[in-house]
Scaffold this active site. Structure first.
Site, PDB file in Angstrom:
ATOM      1  N   GLY A  27       0.842  -1.204   0.000  1.00  0.00           N
ATOM      2  CA  GLY A  27       0.000   0.000   0.000  1.00  0.00           C
ATOM      3  C   GLY A  27       0.869   1.243   0.000  1.00  0.00           C
ATOM      4  O   GLY A  27       1.906   1.275  -0.669  1.00  0.00           O
ATOM      5  N   ASP A  84      -2.347  -1.540  10.530  1.00  0.00           N
ATOM      6  CA  ASP A  84      -2.029  -1.935  11.901  1.00  0.00           C
ATOM      7  C   ASP A  84      -2.989  -2.974  12.481  1.00  0.00           C
ATOM      8  O   ASP A  84      -2.536  -3.925  13.110  1.00  0.00           O
ATOM      9  CB  ASP A  84      -1.932  -0.687  12.789  1.00  0.00           C
ATOM     10  N   GLN A  87      -2.060  -6.612  11.454  1.00  0.00           N
ATOM     11  CA  GLN A  87      -0.715  -7.120  11.710  1.00  0.00           C
ATOM     12  C   GLN A  87      -0.647  -8.271  12.728  1.00  0.00           C
ATOM     13  O   GLN A  87       0.066  -9.253  12.491  1.00  0.00           O
ATOM     14  CB  GLN A  87       0.213  -5.984  12.152  1.00  0.00           C
ATOM     15  N   HIS A 109       5.266   1.732  12.616  1.00  0.00           N
ATOM     16  CA  HIS A 109       4.475   2.357  13.677  1.00  0.00           C
ATOM     17  C   HIS A 109       4.498   1.384  14.856  1.00  0.00           C
ATOM     18  O   HIS A 109       4.483   0.173  14.659  1.00  0.00           O
ATOM     19  CB  HIS A 109       3.048   2.608  13.178  1.00  0.00           C
ATOM     20  N   GLU A 196      -2.680  12.645  16.297  1.00  0.00           N
ATOM     21  CA  GLU A 196      -3.814  12.434  15.394  1.00  0.00           C
ATOM     22  C   GLU A 196      -5.146  12.631  16.112  1.00  0.00           C
ATOM     23  O   GLU A 196      -6.102  13.120  15.512  1.00  0.00           O
ATOM     24  CB  GLU A 196      -3.723  11.080  14.668  1.00  0.00           C
ATOM     25  N   GLU A 228     -15.287  29.622   4.804  1.00  0.00           N
ATOM     26  CA  GLU A 228     -14.581  30.293   5.893  1.00  0.00           C
ATOM     27  C   GLU A 228     -14.026  29.337   6.948  1.00  0.00           C
ATOM     28  O   GLU A 228     -12.986  29.613   7.532  1.00  0.00           O
ATOM     29  CB  GLU A 228     -15.497  31.326   6.567  1.00  0.00           C
TER      30      GLU A 228
HETATM   31  P1  NAD Z   1      -2.061   0.774   3.494  1.00  0.00           P
HETATM   32  O1  NAD Z   1      -3.445   0.529   3.951  1.00  0.00           O
HETATM   33  O2  NAD Z   1      -1.780   1.870   2.507  1.00  0.00           O
HETATM   34  O3  NAD Z   1      -1.463  -0.554   2.858  1.00  0.00           O
HETATM   35  C1  NAD Z   1      -1.567  -1.796   3.471  1.00  0.00           C
HETATM   36  C2  NAD Z   1      -1.378  -2.913   2.454  1.00  0.00           C
HETATM   37  O4  NAD Z   1      -1.526  -4.184   3.097  1.00  0.00           O
HETATM   38  C3  NAD Z   1      -2.374  -2.886   1.311  1.00  0.00           C
HETATM   39  O5  NAD Z   1      -1.662  -3.118   0.113  1.00  0.00           O
HETATM   40  C4  NAD Z   1      -3.299  -4.076   1.623  1.00  0.00           C
HETATM   41  O6  NAD Z   1      -3.822  -4.657   0.454  1.00  0.00           O
HETATM   42  C5  NAD Z   1      -2.356  -5.029   2.307  1.00  0.00           C
HETATM   43  N1  NAD Z   1      -2.992  -5.997   3.185  1.00  0.00           N
HETATM   44  C6  NAD Z   1      -4.092  -5.796   3.955  1.00  0.00           C
HETATM   45  N2  NAD Z   1      -4.369  -6.915   4.652  1.00  0.00           N
HETATM   46  C7  NAD Z   1      -3.428  -7.838   4.314  1.00  0.00           C
HETATM   47  C8  NAD Z   1      -3.176  -9.182   4.703  1.00  0.00           C
HETATM   48  N3  NAD Z   1      -3.968  -9.795   5.595  1.00  0.00           N
HETATM   49  N4  NAD Z   1      -2.107  -9.822   4.155  1.00  0.00           N
HETATM   50  C9  NAD Z   1      -1.308  -9.206   3.256  1.00  0.00           C
HETATM   51  N5  NAD Z   1      -1.516  -7.934   2.835  1.00  0.00           N
HETATM   52  C10 NAD Z   1      -2.552  -7.256   3.377  1.00  0.00           C
HETATM   53  O7  NAD Z   1      -1.165   0.981   4.824  1.00  0.00           O
HETATM   54  P2  NAD Z   1      -0.002   2.052   5.087  1.00  0.00           P
HETATM   55  O8  NAD Z   1      -0.623   3.392   5.272  1.00  0.00           O
HETATM   56  O9  NAD Z   1       1.081   1.872   4.100  1.00  0.00           O
HETATM   57  O10 NAD Z   1       0.488   1.597   6.542  1.00  0.00           O
HETATM   58  C11 NAD Z   1       1.400   0.539   6.730  1.00  0.00           C
HETATM   59  C12 NAD Z   1       2.159   0.781   8.025  1.00  0.00           C
HETATM   60  O11 NAD Z   1       2.900   1.999   7.896  1.00  0.00           O
HETATM   61  C13 NAD Z   1       1.268   0.944   9.250  1.00  0.00           C
HETATM   62  O12 NAD Z   1       1.933   0.376  10.352  1.00  0.00           O
HETATM   63  C14 NAD Z   1       1.181   2.453   9.410  1.00  0.00           C
HETATM   64  O13 NAD Z   1       0.901   2.856  10.725  1.00  0.00           O
HETATM   65  C15 NAD Z   1       2.579   2.848   8.993  1.00  0.00           C
HETATM   66  N6  NAD Z   1       2.768   4.242   8.553  1.00  0.00           N
HETATM   67  C16 NAD Z   1       1.954   4.788   7.619  1.00  0.00           C
HETATM   68  C17 NAD Z   1       2.173   6.094   7.173  1.00  0.00           C
HETATM   69  C18 NAD Z   1       1.310   6.713   6.105  1.00  0.00           C
HETATM   70  O14 NAD Z   1       1.454   7.914   5.870  1.00  0.00           O
HETATM   71  N7  NAD Z   1       0.447   5.999   5.409  1.00  0.00           N
HETATM   72  C19 NAD Z   1       3.251   6.829   7.696  1.00  0.00           C
HETATM   73  C20 NAD Z   1       4.094   6.230   8.635  1.00  0.00           C
HETATM   74  C21 NAD Z   1       3.831   4.932   9.048  1.00  0.00           C
HETATM   75 MG    MG Z   2       0.424   9.444  12.618  1.00  0.00          MG
END
Ligand code: NAD
Ligand code: MG
Length: 331
Positions: A27, A84, A87, A109, A196, A228
């Site tokens: 993702g 999250d 996981q 995270h 957040e 506004e």
């Molecule tokens: P996301 O939702 O964009 O992507 C998650 C991916 O996991 C998707 O491709 C989904 O299809 C896949 N997925 C879902 N369930 C699954 C499963 N059971 N088995 C295999 N694949 C599966 O998530 P993200 O925003 O990239 O977040 C990922 C991590 O990064 C999290 O821990 C989040 O807290 C952390 N994080 C995110 C950001 C952000 O800006 N998005 C920033 C810093 C940290």
């Molecule tokens: Mg955050």
């Protein structure tokens, strides 16, 4: 508290040379990390579910998708870039039974580790590398020879190399070009949740909505209220992003500034700050985490109901109408 910040010259990408990195999830973060690491010369496999819609995208990006269990079994470094809430289940079902004894687990995270939803055995390293920006920015800046600042943290250091590995990874995704700030899983998790909830998502949404409602309830046109109190937040936030409150205040009128400094503290008053303290306490003592975990187990009744109520709010309807006048906003 003093803060360690590391840069590319403090990171040894060679530590990853002999390792296979398994990125779980493709993702926002997963895709960016996988592509950046591969372009940095690392061996990367992407663990996906059978039939995942990301399979073809991953191949088109020139990377190697693999069924999750197999990707985990091959990996020296396993990156949890999944949502999250999923996981813990993926850890139990796919990672724990298949991972090498001396694998390193990497998170972006700290929630699941900090609140005990994932409890790896003591023989594995557990680290965090968390970019302070969305995946798209992580990728775009990397391609421009820059990077998004990252956080690095070590929860378990079985190898004695955990921090060095985290720094190597931060270099691999481009983050060390900007700087890598050392923190802990506890600090990252608690400050992230607080930010957040109290400010970025919760505080700001509630503020905009309350402002909109106040004007509409007083008989003003909803379109005026939307511009506004909601639409124009972007102009202000962009200025703050570039140069803090100081720059923002250079660009607003003296009248706006006077209203800002005399009225703002009446809206976000001592009572609001006390409530922020309560919200922080719920994060620190685990009450928020327990509530959210139970909410997920119950299939998210409160989450779904409250989101639906906001989606049906007049502000969204008015916003959609106004955006039609601003074709350049189409995403
Ligand atoms: P996301 O939702 O964009 O992507 C998650 C991916 O996991 C998707 O491709 C989904 O299809 C896949 N997925 C879902 N369930 C699954 C499963 N059971 N088995 C295999 N694949 C599966 O998530 P993200 O925003 O990239 O977040 C990922 C991590 O990064 C999290 O821990 C989040 O807290 C952390 N994080 C995110 C950001 C952000 O800006 N998005 C920033 C810093 C940290
Ligand atoms: Mg955050």
């Amino acid at each position: 508290m003093s803060l360690n910040i590391y840069y590319s010259q403090d990171c040894d990408l060679n530590l990853l040379a002999e390792k296979t990195i398994c990125v779980l999830g493709y993702g926002s973060q997963g895709r960016a990390h996988a592509r950046n690491l591969a372009d940095s010369g690392c061996r990367v496999v992407v663990g996906l579910r059978e039939g995942s819609s990301s399979w073809q995208l991953c191949e088109a990006d020139g990377l190697q998708p693999m069924e999750v269990n197999q990707a985990v079994a091959e990996a020296d470094l396993i990156c949890f870039l999944l949502p999250d809430p999923v996981q813990p289940q993926v850890y139990e079902n796919n990672v724990a039974p298949n991972m090498k004894d001396d694998a390193t687990l990497l998170f972006a995270h700290g929630f699941n580790l900090h609140y005990g939803q994932i409890s790896p055995p003591p023989e594995v390293d557990v680290i965090m590398v968390a970019p302070k920006g969305p995946g798209k920015l992580v990728r775009d800046l990397y391609e421009q020879g820059q990077g998004v600042p990252c956080l690095v943290a070590v929860e378990q250091d079985a190898s004695g190399q955990a921090k060095a590995l985290g720094l190597a990874y931060a270099e691999g995704i481009g983050g060390a070009r900007a700087g890598v700030i050392e923190t802990t899983f506890a600090e990252e998790t608690e400050t992230d949740l607080f930010g957040e909830q109290a400010v970025l998502c919760g505080g700001l949404s509630a503020l905009m909505k309350a402002g909109f409602e106040t004007l509409v309830e007083a008989g003003y046109a909803p379109e005026m209220a939307y511009f506004e109190c909601i639409h124009e937040t972007k102009l202000i936030v962009d200025l703050v992003y570039q140069g803090g409150l100081k720059k923002m205040r250079r660009f607003i009128s003296d009248t706006a500034k006077y209203g800002d400094i005399t009225r703002g503290p009446r809206v976000v008053d001592e009572g609001a700050k006390e409530e922020m303290g309560e919200i922080l306490a719920e994060i620190q003592d685990g009450r928020f985490a327990r509530e959210w975990i139970l909410e997920n187990q119950a299939k998210r009744p409160v989450y779904n109901a409250l989101l639906k109520a906001d989606e049906d709010h007049q502000m969204e309807e008015v916003g959609a109408k106004l955006r039609k006048m601003m074709g350049w906003l189409e995403d």
